[in-house]
Enzyme design. Structure first.
Site, PDB file in Angstrom:
ATOM      1  N   ASN A   1      48.612  28.416 -31.447  1.00 63.03           N
ATOM      2  CA  ASN A   1      48.104  28.883 -30.163  1.00 63.03           C
ATOM      3  C   ASN A   1      47.355  27.821 -29.357  1.00 63.03           C
ATOM      4  OD1 ASN A   1      47.255  31.047 -28.216  1.00 63.03           O
ATOM      5  ND2 ASN A   1      45.239  30.476 -28.987  1.00 63.03           N
TER       6      ASN A   1
ATOM      7  N   THR B   1      46.488  35.798 -23.343  1.00 65.79           N
ATOM      8  CA  THR B   1      47.611  35.120 -23.994  1.00 65.79           C
ATOM      9  C   THR B   1      47.939  33.747 -23.413  1.00 65.79           C
ATOM     10  OG1 THR B   1      49.197  36.269 -22.572  1.00 65.79           O
ATOM     11  CG2 THR B   1      48.675  37.297 -24.700  1.00 65.79           C
TER      12      THR B   1
ATOM     13  N   ASP C   1      44.991  26.206 -24.401  1.00 66.60           N
ATOM     14  CA  ASP C   1      46.031  27.120 -24.842  1.00 66.60           C
ATOM     15  C   ASP C   1      47.418  26.495 -24.725  1.00 66.60           C
ATOM     16  OD1 ASP C   1      46.011  30.090 -25.680  1.00 66.60           O
ATOM     17  OD2 ASP C   1      47.749  29.948 -24.367  1.00 66.60           O
TER      18      ASP C   1
ATOM     19  N   ASP D   1      46.823  32.534 -37.124  1.00 69.88           N
ATOM     20  CA  ASP D   1      45.502  32.550 -36.517  1.00 69.88           C
ATOM     21  C   ASP D   1      45.612  32.915 -35.036  1.00 69.88           C
ATOM     22  OD1 ASP D   1      42.572  31.700 -36.708  1.00 69.88           O
ATOM     23  OD2 ASP D   1      43.285  30.402 -35.080  1.00 69.88           O
TER      24      ASP D   1
ATOM     25  N   HIS E   1      46.475  36.145 -29.135  1.00 68.28           N
ATOM     26  CA  HIS E   1      46.451  35.257 -27.976  1.00 68.28           C
ATOM     27  C   HIS E   1      47.815  34.630 -27.702  1.00 68.28           C
ATOM     28  CE1 HIS E   1      42.105  35.506 -27.386  1.00 68.28           C
ATOM     29  NE2 HIS E   1      42.018  35.520 -28.703  1.00 68.28           N
TER      30      HIS E   1
ATOM     31  N   GLU F   1      46.441  37.410 -37.320  1.00 69.84           N
ATOM     32  CA  GLU F   1      45.046  37.751 -37.036  1.00 69.84           C
ATOM     33  C   GLU F   1      45.026  38.407 -35.658  1.00 69.84           C
ATOM     34  OE1 GLU F   1      40.655  35.728 -36.322  1.00 69.84           O
ATOM     35  OE2 GLU F   1      42.498  34.711 -35.713  1.00 69.84           O
TER      36      GLU F   1
END
Length: 466
Positions: A123, A165, A174, A204, A208, A252
């Protein structure tokens, strides 16, 4: 007194009247090096763990502002969370070890019937994006293509799915996970882990990364990362090296408003039951049990899709939310989730020498955690879980909430005293009439006319079987 049965709960598959259950347990060998895990495999397997989760294996930062590198502390000169700041997606870092170390670990684990899963984090990159390595920039068509359009804009509303996201989280830029060039590069890393013998992944910050139903970043045409990562779709001719069903994959996905929990669970196969952990800690701290929520694992997804925990490395390390609980209290919560029928429990290994006053303990990256993962009560419930395969659960609480009983059909039961004083137990039970002796301490309990009678020591659990 309240009894809660989960007979026929949605998500349990039934065949020939046999109710399916999850049998495995995970040891989160947090910050143990690959070699340390390998050296401790005999104890890990003996304690009943079928899966070991490692910390991240990819290249990561070794120094940040005011820390010029060379340190190997969990927190101080060096940080455990450096592992969560990728600089490239290639195997090996100073905290975990080399690719050869990982191969040796997986080869040895196979001898013990233990699967190794790795924490992966596509991510985001390191906070300082200048630390990203040249090979990664080249692979994605230039540094500017590595990140989402708003990848350096801090998320202000975590319930806004586009922000959640595609925006920067906690200073971590990101990544444009929808860029096919990034997907191709990342999947080479995943497949290399599989080639080393890894048999699963914990994703992880999974919430997102956008789902197909989420808003699409201006730089992308579709949210297809999860389709690629789970082997449903190839990217530039490259596909997940093994079928998804042969791997243990979970994300997660911390629970909150407007989080698509069931969609993530169906896409990945497993997600974290973070609210369940909170409910357990709330009770262990002396507050009321949220019985109805706990009966349903505090989650809308199917129970067999959940990874359950009492605490995680985040609840322990970030703000030390769970660090005030003693090892004995954590153990009572562990028996609670592990004696149950569904979910896959994850035991977080705290640092060796840690305490309420010293959360980091010996404060050295790579070493084994404390002995809590192999406490006799932990081992007993790990093995009880496997022996109770398919046995329907029924939860019973004492009126004051100090005692919890988890019945598994008529074959077994776990008794848990979460209080710091002795408790006399007189609860309804599914166990047949007779005299029972606990697996760890040999403590005697009697069952007569549907009631179980006995004495529970403070912060102690008991495993009883027919």
């Amino acid at each position: 007194m309240l009894a809660l049965a989960l007979l026929g709960q949605k998500g349990f598959s039934q065949k020939n009247n046999q109710v399916t259950s999850n049998d495995e347990v995970i040891l989160h060998a947090w910050c143990w090096s690959f070699n340390t895990i390998r050296e401790n495999l005999p104890e890990i397997a003996k304690a009943g763990y079928a899966i070991v989760q490692t910390s991240p294996a990819q290249h990561c930062v070794t120094e940040v502002s005011r820390d010029k590198g060379g340190g190997n502390q969990l927190f101080g000169h060096g940080k455990w969370y450096y592992q969560y700041q990728p600089t490239d997606w290639k195997i090996g870092n100073y905290q975990m070890g080399t690719r050869d170390d990982l191969i040796a670990l997986c080869k040895e684990a196979k001898k013990y019937g233990v699967r190794i899963i790795v924490d992966v984090l596509p991510n985001h990159t390191s906070v300082n994006d200048c630390q990203v390595e040249e090979d990664l920039d080249k692979a994605v068509g230039g540094h500017q293509n590595l990140y989402h359009a708003a990848g350096f804009n801090e998320i202000k509303d975590y319930n806004d799915r586009l922000q959640c996201t595609t925006g920067q989280m906690g200073g971590l830029p990101d990544v444009n996970t929808e860029n096919p060039d990034f997907q191709f590069y990342y999947m080479q890393y995943v497949n290399d882990l599989i080639a080393c013998g890894v048999r699963g992944f914990r994703y992880d910050t999974a919430k997102h990364i956008g789902l197909p139903s989420d808003p699409v970043d201006p730089k992308a045409t579709e949210n297809d990362f999860w389709l690629v990562a789970t082997g449903r779709k190839a990217v530039k001719g490259l596909q997940l090296a093994l079928p998804k069903d042969s791997l243990f994959i979970y994300g997660e996905v911390l629970q909150d408003k407007n989080v698509k929990e069931t969609e993530y669970a169906d896409m990945l196969g497993g997600v974290t039951a973070s609210s369940m952990g909170w409910c357990l800690r709330n009770a262990l701290e002396g507050n009321d049990w949220k019985k109805d929520e706990i009966a349903n694992y505090c989650h809308p997804a199917k129970p067999n899709q959940l990874v359950t925990w009492v605490e995680s490395h985040d609840t322990y390390c970030n703000g030390h939310e769970s660090a005030s609980l003693t090892d004995a209290q954590i153990r009572m919560g562990w028996v609670m989730i592990t004696a149950r029928q569904c979910g896959t429990p994850l035991f977080y290994s705290r640092p060796d020498g840690s305490s309420r006053e010293n959360v980091w303990g010996n404060n050295i990256v790579g070493l084994r955690g404390n002995d809590a993962f192999m406490h006799p009560e932990v081992v007993a419930v790990n093995k009880f879980r496997k022996r109770m395969h398919g046995q329907v659960e029924k939860l019973v609480y004492s009126e004051d909430g100090n005692i919890v009983e988890i019945n598994r059909g008529k074959k077994g039961a776990a008794l848990i005293n979460i209080s710091s004083v002795s408790q006399a137990v007189n609860l309804s039970t599914n166990l047949p009439n007779g005299t029972y002796h606990d697996k760890v301490y040999g403590k005697q309990f009697k069952v007569k006319k549907g009631k179980i009678i006995g004495e529970l020591a403070p912060l102690t659990s008991y495993i009883l079987e027919k």
